[in-house]
Scaffold this motif. Structure first.
Motif: not given
Lengths: 441, 219
Positions: A51-73
């Motif tokens: 079901t995951c359509v790879h939209c990336g909209l979960c990214s902004d939820a994650c403190h790791h993503f937000l803290s690591m310079g928005r590194d997509p991994k």
């Protein structure tokens, strides 16, 4: 020094993961992955992946993503791609190196805080997917050394910190004596059958935060609560096995906790200010044992304080003066719905409460929970770097005191405050209650 | 050319509808059977009240924190999905086919409106494509299949538009339009387009857990 920041978070060597990984062969990996995917997971996982359509909209939820310079991994879906995604793509034929890296991703780059489920349009439970990865790594024996030691302690002693039975009882009696200096008639009733409440704590309390037991005793005695604490194993409500993926140990722990409450014939269990233990007792461990809801009602400290204050069983001598802000722990706010009650408590105790933003269910994680802090010193720097967003959030409040009604959050935030040199004290709610309550003469 | 038209208009159309409907039923029934067999706790914790509460919030534009954080994406996503569903169902030319084949007469949208909605669908897909290429967190997740799926959805609209305006060989574009539409239908149950089938269930289950067990919101 170029690359220094990267070295803090990458190429971390953990003895447990290295030694565990060195013993693996490809066939064993394939077999274990197959057995976990075939026998322990089902259509839910497949549907999440499809079901995951790879939209990336979960990214902004994650403190790791937000803290690591928005590194997509580091985005939630990015972490799924790097772990389960590869496992599915290669049909389980992955290398020992891959398992080592998957263990690090699932156990130290995700706090299973479930914030991303609130940002995914489909409500995909990424935390569950990370726990499946941890389960695979656990079954392969590739778990970080420190948290594995904690799981061993659970297995041997039924508590998280190798506290022996006599040490436990001794600590309670020691705190009882200490508190009697202030409140001569005070008791910490042990093994009182038929008491209304069994009070349970996590092992760090007797191990190195005994003042919290002291404070709880003062609160219980002042409020005139009919309570008891067990003198046997089963007193500890904590559960790192839940986070390593060692569900068998988790089941034994929760059974011993519930059995103890049943043996003492209490009406409910009140637990100290701990988040992961609440998740384990209230939501996860009971399910493993086949209970839809916990067999004994579970009241988290926040809710207990709310009840006491609401009923006037605790009276406030003078409200706390310093400005305070409140961290909403994932497991009791997002996982327990205590956002309003915690605010009632803080406002009843403190004059100057400043909300941090985002807050309530949307609060940023402490980056300690989910077993991450329990993975120990090798990952400490990484844990600091990958939660800069929390430091910024705390600084923006300008509050003098940070309240954290969760042990993991407390320790993690204490580290954040130190690392980012934030001018802020950290306290449990019970510290404030103890300070501002009316105590009997 | 005429034989080809008859093929895509006849047997292939039947096949496409059959694969779409049977495939969708298969996936949904399989989901229920497998969940019942291995994860029956999902039924235990399922709550209609909290499922619907969550689904409603996610169906209302700007009804969730994440939608408010990405206003442009929210607007594009809603407009895209609305147009994507309305155009094929309520296009006058499609209604004529419904009517000819099964005597079903249905309300239609005026052709100029359908035209604009078609252009909107294509523009939205171009936006999704650019977003996929430009936004690092989306690009990282993207695989060849994601680009392929954008093409599968774009083509029926693009070819339909060209055929309607009869810029060049009408029959060629019409056949291509029907063919690509059929490909899209057949792809729904077996690709990521299946989010159309599963979204209510995954969202509903998240809502049930958040609302029923955790007493909190999931939006």
């Amino acid at each position: 020094m170029p690359g220094f920041a990267a070295n803090k978070v990458e190429n971390i060597l953990d003895e447990g993961i290295e030694k565990g990984g060195a013993k693996l062969d490809n066939k064993q990996i394939e077999d274990v992955i197959k057995s976990v995917l075939d026998t322990e997971t089902g259509e839910r996982l497949k549907i999440y992946v499809d079901t995951c359509v790879h939209c990336g909209l979960c990214s902004d939820a994650c403190h790791h993503f937000l803290s690591m310079g928005r590194d997509p991994k580091y985005s939630p879906a990015g972490k799924v791609k790097r772990t389960l995604g590869e496992i599915f793509r290669k049909k389980g034929k992955v290398s020992p190196e891959f398992i080592k890296s998957a263990s690090i991703i699932a156990s130290t780059e995700c706090n299973v805080c479930r914030r991303c489920s609130m940002y995914c349009p489909f409500g995909i439970d990424v935390a569950y997917m990370m726990k499946v990865v941890r389960r695979i790594c656990h079954k392969l024996g590739v778990t970080a050394l420190y948290i594995q030691d904690t799981a061993h302690s659970h297995s041997v002693t039924m508590n998280q910190m190798w506290v022996k039975e006599d040490e436990w009882v001794d600590t309670l009696q020691w705190q009882e004596e200490e508190a009697q200096a202030e409140f001569p008639k005070l008791r910490i009733p042990l093994e009182k059958e038929g008491a209304e409440i069994m009070y349970s704590v996590i092992a760090p309390e007797p191990k190195f935060q005994a003042q919290l037991i002291y404070q709880a005793a003062i609160i219980m005695n002042t409020a005139g609560i009919d309570w008891t604490m067990p003198a046997t194993p089963g007193w500890d409500n904590s559960d790192m096995a839940m986070y390593t993926g060692d569900f068998e140990i988790m089941g034994r722990l929760k059974r011993s906790h519930f059995d103890t409450a049943a043996r003492l014939k209490v009406k409910k269990i009140v637990m100290g200010e701990c988040g992961h233990a609440f998740r384990s007792v209230y939501d996860v461990g009971n399910r493993w044992l086949g209970w839809k809801r916990p067999p004994v009602p579970i009241i988290h400290a926040l809710e207990f304080y709310y009840d006491l204050l609401k009923a006037g069983k605790i009276k406030i001598r003078e409200k706390y003066k310093k400005s305070v802000t409140l961290h909403d722990p994932c497991n009791v706010i997002r996982g327990g719905g205590l956002a309003d009650k915690s605010r009632y408590v803080v406002n009843a105790l403190c004059d100057n409460f400043i909300e941090m933003h985002p807050n309530r269910e949307h609060n940023y994680c402490c980056n300690a929970g989910g077993g991450v802090i329990n993975c120990g010193p090798p990952f400490k720097n990484k844990r600091m770097v990958s939660n800069k967003v929390k430091a910024d959030q705390l600084i923006a409040t300008g509050a003098e005191v940070l309240l954290s009604p969760c042990h993991n959050c407390y320790s993690g935030l204490e580290d954040i405050i130190g690392h980012y040199k934030i001018n802020m004290e950290i306290k449990f709610i019970s510290d404030i209650i103890y300070e501002v309550m009316e105590k009997p003469a | 050319m005429h034989d080809l038209y008859n093929f895509v208009r006849g047997p292939l159309a039947w096949t496409a509808f059959f694969i779409f409907i049977a495939g969708s039923l298969y996936r949904i029934i399989k989901m229920f059977v497998m969940i019942k067999k291995k994860e029956s706790f999902v039924f235990t914790f399922w709550s209609w009240k909290y499922s619907l509460r969550s689904i409603m919030h996610w169906l209302i534009p700007f009804g969730t924190v994440n939608m408010r954080m990405h206003p442009f994406m929210t607007i594009v996503t809603f407009i895209f999905h609305i147009c994507l569903i309305i155009v094929p169902f309520f296009l006058f030319s499609h209604n004529v086919l419904w009517d000819e084949s099964w005597n079903i007469s249905c309300w239609s949208i005026p052709d100029p409106v359908a035209d604009i909605m078609t252009i909107i669908v294509v523009l939205c897909i171009i936006f999704f494509l650019v977003r996929r290429l430009k936004e690092p967190e989306v690009r990282f997740l993207s695989t060849a299949s994601d680009y392929f799926l954008l093409a599968i959805v774009a083509l029926p609209f693009l070819t339909g538009f060209i055929a309607y305006h009869q810029w060049s060989s009408y029959q060629f574009w019409l056949i291509l339009h029907i063919l690509t539409g059929e490909i899209m239908l057949m792809a729904i149950p077996f690709t990521r387009l299946s989010h159309m089938l599963f979204a209510p269930f995954t969202r509903g289950y998240a809502g049930s857990e958040f609302g029923g067990v955790c007493h909190s919101r999931d939006w």
